[in-house]
Design a protein around this motif. Structure first.
Motif, mmCIF file in Angstrom:
data_model
loop_
_atom_site.group_PDB
_atom_site.id
_atom_site.type_symbol
_atom_site.label_atom_id
_atom_site.label_comp_id
_atom_site.label_asym_id
_atom_site.label_seq_id
_atom_site.Cartn_x
_atom_site.Cartn_y
_atom_site.Cartn_z
ATOM 1 N N SER A 39 1.111 -1.123 0.101
ATOM 2 C CA SER A 39 -0.039 0.185 -0.008
ATOM 3 C C SER A 39 0.732 1.362 -0.121
ATOM 4 O O SER A 39 1.814 1.357 0.610
ATOM 5 C CB SER A 39 -0.868 -0.034 1.264
ATOM 6 N N PRO A 40 0.356 2.157 -0.781
ATOM 7 C CA PRO A 40 1.347 3.522 -0.853
ATOM 8 C C PRO A 40 0.867 4.190 0.702
ATOM 9 O O PRO A 40 1.759 5.266 0.969
ATOM 10 C CB PRO A 40 0.698 4.313 -1.944
ATOM 11 N N CYS A 41 -0.139 3.625 1.306
ATOM 12 C CA CYS A 41 -0.403 4.567 2.615
ATOM 13 C C CYS A 41 0.409 4.062 3.815
ATOM 14 O O CYS A 41 0.882 2.908 3.835
ATOM 15 C CB CYS A 41 -1.660 4.329 3.091
ATOM 16 N N ARG A 42 0.838 4.821 4.649
ATOM 17 C CA ARG A 42 1.690 4.455 5.723
ATOM 18 C C ARG A 42 0.567 3.696 6.659
ATOM 19 O O ARG A 42 -0.542 3.777 6.885
ATOM 20 C CB ARG A 42 2.160 5.858 6.642
ATOM 21 N N PRO B 543 6.530 2.096 -1.850
ATOM 22 C CA PRO B 543 5.965 2.354 -0.595
ATOM 23 C C PRO B 543 6.923 2.227 0.408
ATOM 24 O O PRO B 543 7.843 1.287 0.315
ATOM 25 C CB PRO B 543 4.669 1.523 -0.610
ATOM 26 N N ASP B 544 6.869 3.197 1.445
ATOM 27 C CA ASP B 544 7.788 3.166 2.493
ATOM 28 C C ASP B 544 7.695 1.767 3.405
ATOM 29 O O ASP B 544 8.532 1.196 3.550
ATOM 30 C CB ASP B 544 7.345 4.042 3.565
ATOM 31 N N ALA B 616 1.110 -3.475 -7.468
ATOM 32 C CA ALA B 616 0.273 -2.449 -6.796
ATOM 33 C C ALA B 616 0.695 -0.977 -7.022
ATOM 34 O O ALA B 616 -0.372 -0.219 -7.137
ATOM 35 C CB ALA B 616 0.354 -2.747 -5.130
ATOM 36 N N SER B 617 2.005 -0.590 -6.915
ATOM 37 C CA SER B 617 2.282 0.687 -7.264
ATOM 38 C C SER B 617 2.030 1.065 -8.617
ATOM 39 O O SER B 617 1.571 2.364 -8.796
ATOM 40 C CB SER B 617 3.719 0.947 -6.969
ATOM 41 N N GLN B 618 2.242 0.226 -9.519
ATOM 42 C CA GLN B 618 1.920 0.611 -11.116
ATOM 43 C C GLN B 618 0.343 0.978 -11.100
ATOM 44 O O GLN B 618 -0.220 1.742 -11.883
ATOM 45 C CB GLN B 618 2.147 -0.182 -11.854
ATOM 46 N N ALA B 619 -0.455 0.029 -10.268
ATOM 47 C CA ALA B 619 -1.836 0.249 -10.418
ATOM 48 C C ALA B 619 -2.292 1.615 -9.641
ATOM 49 O O ALA B 619 -3.413 1.934 -9.882
ATOM 50 C CB ALA B 619 -2.613 -1.008 -9.700
ATOM 51 N N ALA B 620 -1.539 2.107 -8.924
ATOM 52 C CA ALA B 620 -1.984 3.226 -8.263
ATOM 53 C C ALA B 620 -1.128 4.787 -8.632
ATOM 54 O O ALA B 620 -1.465 5.652 -8.136
ATOM 55 C CB ALA B 620 -1.357 3.320 -6.758
ATOM 56 N N THR B 621 -0.266 4.333 -9.739
ATOM 57 C CA THR B 621 0.639 5.585 -10.146
ATOM 58 C C THR B 621 -0.160 6.038 -11.599
ATOM 59 O O THR B 621 -0.316 5.180 -12.267
ATOM 60 C CB THR B 621 1.900 4.979 -10.322
ATOM 61 N N PRO B 622 0.012 7.316 -11.844
ATOM 62 C CA PRO B 622 -0.860 7.456 -13.034
ATOM 63 C C PRO B 622 0.390 7.097 -14.264
ATOM 64 O O PRO B 622 1.429 7.306 -14.170
ATOM 65 C CB PRO B 622 -0.700 9.209 -13.068
ATOM 66 N N TRP B 623 -0.454 6.850 -15.483
ATOM 67 C CA TRP B 623 0.432 6.543 -16.575
ATOM 68 C C TRP B 623 1.250 7.643 -17.091
ATOM 69 O O TRP B 623 0.810 8.947 -16.814
ATOM 70 C CB TRP B 623 -0.584 5.991 -17.846
ATOM 71 N N LEU B 624 2.454 7.411 -17.361
ATOM 72 C CA LEU B 624 3.116 8.497 -18.438
ATOM 73 C C LEU B 624 2.408 8.529 -19.710
ATOM 74 O O LEU B 624 1.735 7.571 -20.307
ATOM 75 C CB LEU B 624 4.608 7.852 -18.454
#
Lengths: 624, 624
Positions: A39-42, B543-544, B616-624
């Motif tokens: 998850s991108p959320c903390r 994500p952190d 998951a990050s690609q699903a949450a990140t806007p496309w270029l």
């Protein structure tokens, strides 16, 4: 009881999962570690979002390969557990699932495993955390419930208990008896999943083919019942991994999931409450010193469900359906004449043949009235009869099924829709049953519903929870265009049998979803077949080779074989000599077909041996 | 050798199957009894149709539960066999597959089974028929090859032999050694199927997960080789049941099937022919008194295949792709200026970064020229390099792959297309390799191709037969929108690795098919990541929580962890201490993404542990 679900049971991003779970009115979640990691959320933001949505975090899961390891490996895994406890602090979670080891360094040593679990338990206690120790069905050395139970007894810490997981237990053959004599306080968590009965590696089975309780073949109810009888009063939490839920809309999945838990509670109530003996739920299960057990209490399912009639949407001005049913021996019993009541009476033709009733509805606003979909003709609605008709609508409401209300010529009609889009009319009166009907067809023997693979479990849930039909095993057939699996749903008593037809076709073979088969019973099939032949009714042709094969396989008497062959009647015989004689129409508009069948000598099947021939012939025969 | 296929290996009606099989140039068919039974055609008409299409009927199959039964049951099953022999007479078939019993009345008695098989064999001999006795892997008592071999020896009739079925044998662990010392005349038929390696009930495995040789994990080649070495000179016939072929277009399936047999023959040729020792095929396998073995002999696959360059179709006038690659450190090396040669030179920009070469093609007629499909930008073509470049086109022709020819600025381009629609350029020169390029990126480490589930086996076949890549095992991941399975294809030597990404998404998540990943190697990933950060290149955010989890799992040194975290670099470590450092871009137009990776200490994987986080990050990140 408190109802939870694992985030791994739902598709989508963690944010979408949580929203779907909250919308289905769950009390809590099991947070899956990988969902948190990706998850991108903390973690603090995840905790805040759960609180906003009214969801408690009842479990953090899983801690893998932490105990039951060689002394060389254990310290690093203890370090791992400490790191995850820090994460739990940030999430505000206080209970973790710790599963048995599958690590190459796992050891077959209960004493050592208990020592290590005690050490981890002490660390957890510093945080105020509870651990639920679970026997993975494929754990290297610990894979049975009695093993975790014994290890937890050795540990003997108040914050370390066993996890009762219906899948892991039942997959290894451990049922309710495995909980005998267990103190409910020793149960730290109950995870619920059903599964389809498959012969495969248990890990594969677990990861791909779990389903919600009531959709599969495991006796989930007994295990959960035993946990509650032992005194467990924590959450009942669903943990289902499957290919299907991974691809499904998360909101639909969460609603199906909640319905399955509600239905499980209803079944548990029936187990403990005996109105016939005057026994209440409290007398059946409540124990002194334990919180009272609260269980969902919907209006009951119909006792003897059957189909009153079916409605077929037909094109206005097109007489072909009327002609078809006339040739099949149906006669119109509806009042003729102009539309005097403004609700389309004249556009609705009630047809009867003995006990079989069909309504042809040519009203052009039908789709609007009924939210029925699709090109006409198609089977637009099915009316369910039963001795508790009036309660069915209330039952649908109780299970959060959307109920629509329309005014029809025969009165107010309440209806709901199955996941496959079948409109089910709830206790509405059968039209014109007062008019005596000629003909010798019996009532509907079964109804076939075509469903998508990925919605078939949901369709099972619908019929199970609303009407009380129980699913049987799955059969499989080769279809010229792909594969066909079918699953029979039957009530404990009553005549309404539903056959789900789960067609998987390749690209270029679109599949119609909805009612695709109306199978009527009769007691004199060969005579009916003669009269259908005489009236020029369209009976599906059966290839000559079928009868040669039938002779090779079952060797029926030559005169019967000749008659079957002449009349295009299919035949089957079971091991006890019961017989099935049946015939089909070609497909009507590619959407549905009609079957007429006679069961002799207690034959209870559906002629599965003949299904490939029926499919091939329907594929080769022009539609009506 | 003579090449056949079972009608059960192809979807559709029997008529459609036969046409597809003939169109793929097979010599013969195995006729499946159920296909005959369900066909509207009379057996004589089926025989006539086969003859018209030039297809011999090499086998009628199966005769089930005929021998190995109690004396009470055997007579009725002998009657059944006689009836099927009558059918074979009408079909003009002279060879039947008779499989071991799964009947409740089956007996564990080789002597009795041999007596019964002798009786059936004598009846078959009256018709001039041959029987091939097969050990079903799930036969009740006879389920291993050595059992049928022993029973056939007891029968000792010239018209009764064993069936060699690669699936049934290899599924039970019987390989080529089971044929040791066997006289090839005792082999009545060879049936070939490969299968994916699965832990499941063998009957389920057999019915749903067979595949054509080379697509799965079984050592089919050794078993077939042993049969030919034993002297078998009959047909090599494919018998593949799978969910996939049941749903696929029959013509595509038949072509894939033929290609798999041709490739199997090529592999057998390599086994027996040793050009380095001067040994010919005849010296390797031919035996006195046996017909000569004829095997397919295509131009060889490239010895050291690699990717020369990739071409990306971009929208004319849209500078975004040029900007992206510039930020990634690529520089344009193509000649600038007006389009002087009439073939769009100016609209093609050659970009290089060290050894990485990308061509951006903005010509508006590109789809026309290349039959490339899809919204731009997308990866339109991949050029394969190798030391036998010039032969690759001839090889594609030999395997019946369609080859197209176009004129491009750098010369004539021959290309073929994979089932997933990837245009593969065959030995065309890499543009502008003469220009020295700044930058430190290495060549393509691997290429990701997204394929449909039901075409993934065909995609494996394509890369295997054309380029000689060998498939590895299948990995599986959870994707927020569904599931992702991936399979690595690697050459025996050479740099071209292909990762097939088999995405299964639910409705509402359409999947792009084609090249979806360009993964470049480098030797200094952290330095590259610093310079990407400095140039404002779009690097996928990680994500952190990933780094917290990484610390819990692998505990990298704190200063490395901090640097990974700051630069959005993912990390993995294998059991031998090999390390992977890698970073990604977000998705470009939802179609593809770029990876940059550094392998340290012999790390040979693909960072599978990080895939769920990337998804998951690609699903949450806007496309270029």
């Amino acid at each position: 009881m408190r109802k939870g679900i694992a985030t791994v049971s739902i598709s989508g991003t963690l944010a979408a999962k949580l929203e779907a779970i909250a919308a289905a009115h769950f009390d809590s979640v099991e947070l899956f570690d990988a969902d948190v990691v990706a998850s991108p959320c903390r973690p603090e933001d995840i905790a805040r979002r759960c609180a906003e949505l009214g969801l408690a975090i009842d479990l953090f899961q899983p801690l893998r390969d932490v105990v039951g390891l060689t002394p060389e490996v254990f310290p690093d895994r203890l370090r791992f557990a400490r790191a995850k406890f820090e994460l739990m602090e940030r999430l505000g979670a206080t209970r973790a699932l710790l599963c048995s080891a599958v690590h190459p360094a796992s050891v077959d040593d209960s004493q050592l495993t208990a020592e290590q679990l005690g050490i981890v338990g002490d660390v957890a206690a510093e945080h105020g955390f509870t651990l639920a120790y679970e026997a993975l069905a494929w754990g290297t050395h610990v894979n049975r419930f009695h093993q975790t139970r014994a290890i937890v007894d050795l540990v003997d810490l108040p914050n370390v208990g066993v996890a009762v997981d219906t899948f892991h237990m039942l997959a290894r053959g451990d049922g309710a008896e495995a909980l005998a004599g267990l103190d409910g306080d020793r149960i730290a968590f109950v995870q619920i999943a059903d599964a389809h009965r498959l012969s495969m590696d248990v890990l594969e089975w677990s990861r791909h083919h779990r389903c919600f309780p009531g959709q599969g073949a495991l006796d989930v109810e007994s295990v959960v019942g035993a946990a509650v009888e032992a005194g467990y009063r924590g959450p009942l939490s669903l943990e289902v991994f499957s290919d299907i839920v991974r691809e499904a809309n998360p909101r639909d999945t969460a609603r199906d999931a909640m319905r399955s838990l509600l239905h499980l509670e209803e079944q548990l109530r029936r187990r403990w409450e005996q109105p016939s003996d005057g026994r209440t739920l409290a007398e059946g299960v409540d124990r002194p010193g334990r919180p009272r057990v609260e269980l969902f209490d919907p209006p009951p399912a119909p006792q003897l469900p059957g189909v009153g009639h079916v409605e077929i949407a037909v094109t206005p001005g097109d007489p072909s359906m009327l002609q078809l049913f006339s040739r099949l021996g149906f006669t119109a019993v509806s009042p003729q004449g102009p539309d005097t009541d403004g609700i389309g009476r004249a556009a609705r033709t009630v047809l009867r043949n003995g006990e079989a009733t069909v309504v042809l509805d040519a009203r052009s606003d039908l789709e609007l009235r009924r939210s029925a979909a699709g090109q006409r003709p198609h089977v637009a609605a099915v009316a369910v009869d039963g001795d508790t008709d009036s309660a069915l609508c209330a039952r649908a409401h109780a299970f959060n099924l959307p109920v629509s209300e329309t005014r029809e010529p025969e009165g107010r009609v309440d209806a709901t829709r199955s996941p496959a889009g079948v409109e089910v009319r709830l206790g509405s009166p059968c039209p014109r049953m007062d008019v005596p009907a000629p003909g010798r067809w019996g009532p509907l023997d079964h109804l076939g519903i075509a469903v998508d693979t990925d919605r078939s479990d949901a369709e099972v849930s619908f019929h199970r929870t609303l009407i009380g039909l129980r699913p049987g095993p799955v059969s499989e057939f080769i279809d010229p265009a792909g594969r066909l699996r079918s699953r029979v749903l039957e009530p404990e008593a009553g005549a309404l049998r539903v056959v789900l037809n789960i067609a998987v076709h390749g690209a270029g073979h679109p599949t119609w979803i909805g009612v695709n088969q109306l199978a009527y019973a009769c007691t004199d099939l060969l005579r009916q077949a003669e009269s259908l032949a005489a009236s020029g009714a369209p009976v599906l042709p059966v290839p000559d080779s079928y009868y040669d094969d039938l002779a090779a396989r079952l060797d029926p008497p030559p005169e019967l074989l000749a008659r079957l062959r002449r009349l295009n009647v299919l035949y089957d015989r079971d091991e006890r000599g019961g017989e099935l004689l049946h015939l089909y129409t070609p497909l009507v508009g590619g959407r549905f077909y009609i079957e007429l069948l006679e069961r002799r000598g207690g034959y209870s099947g559906f002629g599965a041996a003949n299904t490939p021939v029926r499919l091939a012939s329907q594929a080769a025969t022009p539609w009506l």
